[in-house]
Design an enzyme around this catalytic site. Sequence first.
Site, PDB file in Angstrom:
ATOM      1  N   HIS A  55      -3.650  -9.220   6.474  1.00 16.37           N
ATOM      2  CA  HIS A  55      -2.608  -8.247   6.805  1.00 16.37           C
ATOM      3  C   HIS A  55      -1.459  -8.954   7.521  1.00 16.37           C
ATOM      4  CE1 HIS A  55      -5.456  -4.997   5.852  1.00 16.37           C
ATOM      5  NE2 HIS A  55      -6.332  -5.884   6.285  1.00 16.37           N
TER       6      HIS A  55
ATOM      7  N   ARG B 260       6.223  -3.031  17.210  1.00 20.71           N
ATOM      8  CA  ARG B 260       5.817  -3.672  15.967  1.00 20.71           C
ATOM      9  C   ARG B 260       5.647  -5.174  16.098  1.00 20.71           C
ATOM     10  NH1 ARG B 260       9.781  -3.361  11.551  1.00 20.71           N
ATOM     11  NH2 ARG B 260       8.042  -3.932  10.215  1.00 20.71           N
TER      12      ARG B 260
ATOM     13  N   GLU C 269      -6.037  -5.411  10.067  1.00 20.57           N
ATOM     14  CA  GLU C 269      -4.683  -5.254  10.595  1.00 20.57           C
ATOM     15  C   GLU C 269      -4.753  -4.910  12.082  1.00 20.57           C
ATOM     16  OE1 GLU C 269      -1.792  -5.890  11.068  1.00 20.57           O
ATOM     17  OE2 GLU C 269      -0.636  -4.938   9.462  1.00 20.57           O
ATOM     18  N   ARG C 270      -3.659  -5.159  12.774  1.00 17.58           N
ATOM     19  CA  ARG C 270      -3.538  -4.755  14.176  1.00 17.58           C
ATOM     20  C   ARG C 270      -3.774  -3.254  14.295  1.00 17.58           C
ATOM     21  NH1 ARG C 270       2.257  -4.962  17.342  1.00 17.58           N
ATOM     22  NH2 ARG C 270       1.620  -3.809  19.217  1.00 17.58           N
TER      23      ARG C 270
ATOM     24  N   CYS D  28       0.100   2.033   9.053  1.00 13.93           N
ATOM     25  CA  CYS D  28      -1.173   2.244   8.359  1.00 13.93           C
ATOM     26  C   CYS D  28      -2.348   1.766   9.210  1.00 13.93           C
ATOM     27  CB  CYS D  28      -1.156   1.516   7.011  1.00 13.93           C
ATOM     28  SG  CYS D  28      -2.546   1.930   5.948  1.00 13.93           S
ATOM     29  N   SER D  29      -2.256   0.513   9.669  1.00 16.35           N
ATOM     30  CA  SER D  29      -3.221  -0.008  10.614  1.00 16.35           C
ATOM     31  C   SER D  29      -4.652   0.069  10.067  1.00 16.35           C
ATOM     32  CB  SER D  29      -3.075   0.747  11.942  1.00 16.35           C
ATOM     33  OG  SER D  29      -3.859   0.188  12.968  1.00 16.35           O
TER      34      SER D  29
ATOM     35  N   TYR E   5      -2.840   0.027  15.724  1.00 17.82           N
ATOM     36  CA  TYR E   5      -1.618   0.571  16.329  1.00 17.82           C
ATOM     37  C   TYR E   5      -1.863   1.814  17.183  1.00 17.82           C
ATOM     38  CZ  TYR E   5       1.855  -2.555  14.271  1.00 17.82           C
ATOM     39  OH  TYR E   5       2.621  -3.651  13.967  1.00 17.82           O
TER      40      TYR E   5
ATOM     41  N   ASN F 255      -0.118  -8.631  10.461  1.00 14.97           N
ATOM     42  CA  ASN F 255      -0.314  -9.067  11.842  1.00 14.97           C
ATOM     43  C   ASN F 255      -1.478 -10.018  12.027  1.00 14.97           C
ATOM     44  OD1 ASN F 255       1.779  -7.802  13.595  1.00 14.97           O
ATOM     45  ND2 ASN F 255       1.050  -5.956  12.565  1.00 14.97           N
TER      46      ASN F 255
ATOM     47  N   GLY G  35       0.836  -1.200   0.000  1.00 11.17           N
ATOM     48  CA  GLY G  35       0.000   0.000   0.000  1.00 11.17           C
ATOM     49  C   GLY G  35       0.868   1.245   0.000  1.00 11.17           C
ATOM     50  N   ALA G  36       0.228   2.380  -0.190  1.00  8.06           N
ATOM     51  CA  ALA G  36       0.977   3.640  -0.258  1.00  8.06           C
ATOM     52  C   ALA G  36       1.775   3.877   1.020  1.00  8.06           C
ATOM     53  CB  ALA G  36       0.020   4.802  -0.518  1.00  8.06           C
TER      54      ALA G  36
END
Length: 258
Positions: free
Chosen positions: A188, A116, A89-90, A23-24, A92, A190, A14-15
């Site tokens: 993702h 992380r 995703e996790r 990003c999360s 963050y 995580n 991703g960007a």
Amino acid sequence: MSTYKLFLLRHGEGAWNKENRFCSWVDQKLSENGVKEAQDCGKLLKEQGYKFDTVFTSLLSRSVQTAWLVLEAMGLEWVPVVKSWRLNERHYGSLIGLNRAEMALQHGEEKVKLWRRSYDMTPPPIEESHPYFLEIYNDRRYTTCDVALEDLPRAESLKEVLDRLLPYWESTVVPEIKLGKTVLISAHGNSCRALLKHLEGISDEDIAGVTLPTGIPVLLELDHSLRPVKPRELLGDQVKIQAAIKKVEDQGKAKVST
């Protein structure tokens, strides 16, 4: 002898992967390179003769987009895609949007590695004043969840990711696998690592050393009890895969400007 095949896939780049930012739960589309990674993944899987019956994704666009591109490359656009926040995703927390390398300079590489990669360390929670709070929690997709909006995470350790993922795994994914279906989980870094920890019995300490690069399919061959009968296999060019793993591991290292 294996009874079932399960594929895990960390979405294409991703960007914010490219910019080395957390990003999360911020919704990002794939970068140009990420699109190619997903397409190449689908081509590889097709060449190796694999076919999916069901695909599971998170609610985040980069996960869904990856699944679509993989299925398109395989000629399997008709295969059902099932989405859940439990594969997100996790979360963050307050770290969302920050650059990992800059944080390593400020806080030290070991601290960033703990944030992380550790199993049970939860970062500081996201506050309402955070620049991405409203973007996340005003998003209509989170009104579709099986928990109330106020009960969604504000920050998570990897342990907490596994805690919210396991009920979905047991209630929704496992029955599909036990029907003999070949399942792809396009998720993702995580959420895939958390599931690997559960399936492979990886210790709390050793999970920190498990790295999944973007766009590389992971094959798990499982017995009737859904335990691996052989080590996980990252499919593709092994030299490129090792280089991609190193690139991910280097994301949390300080980079001093010259």
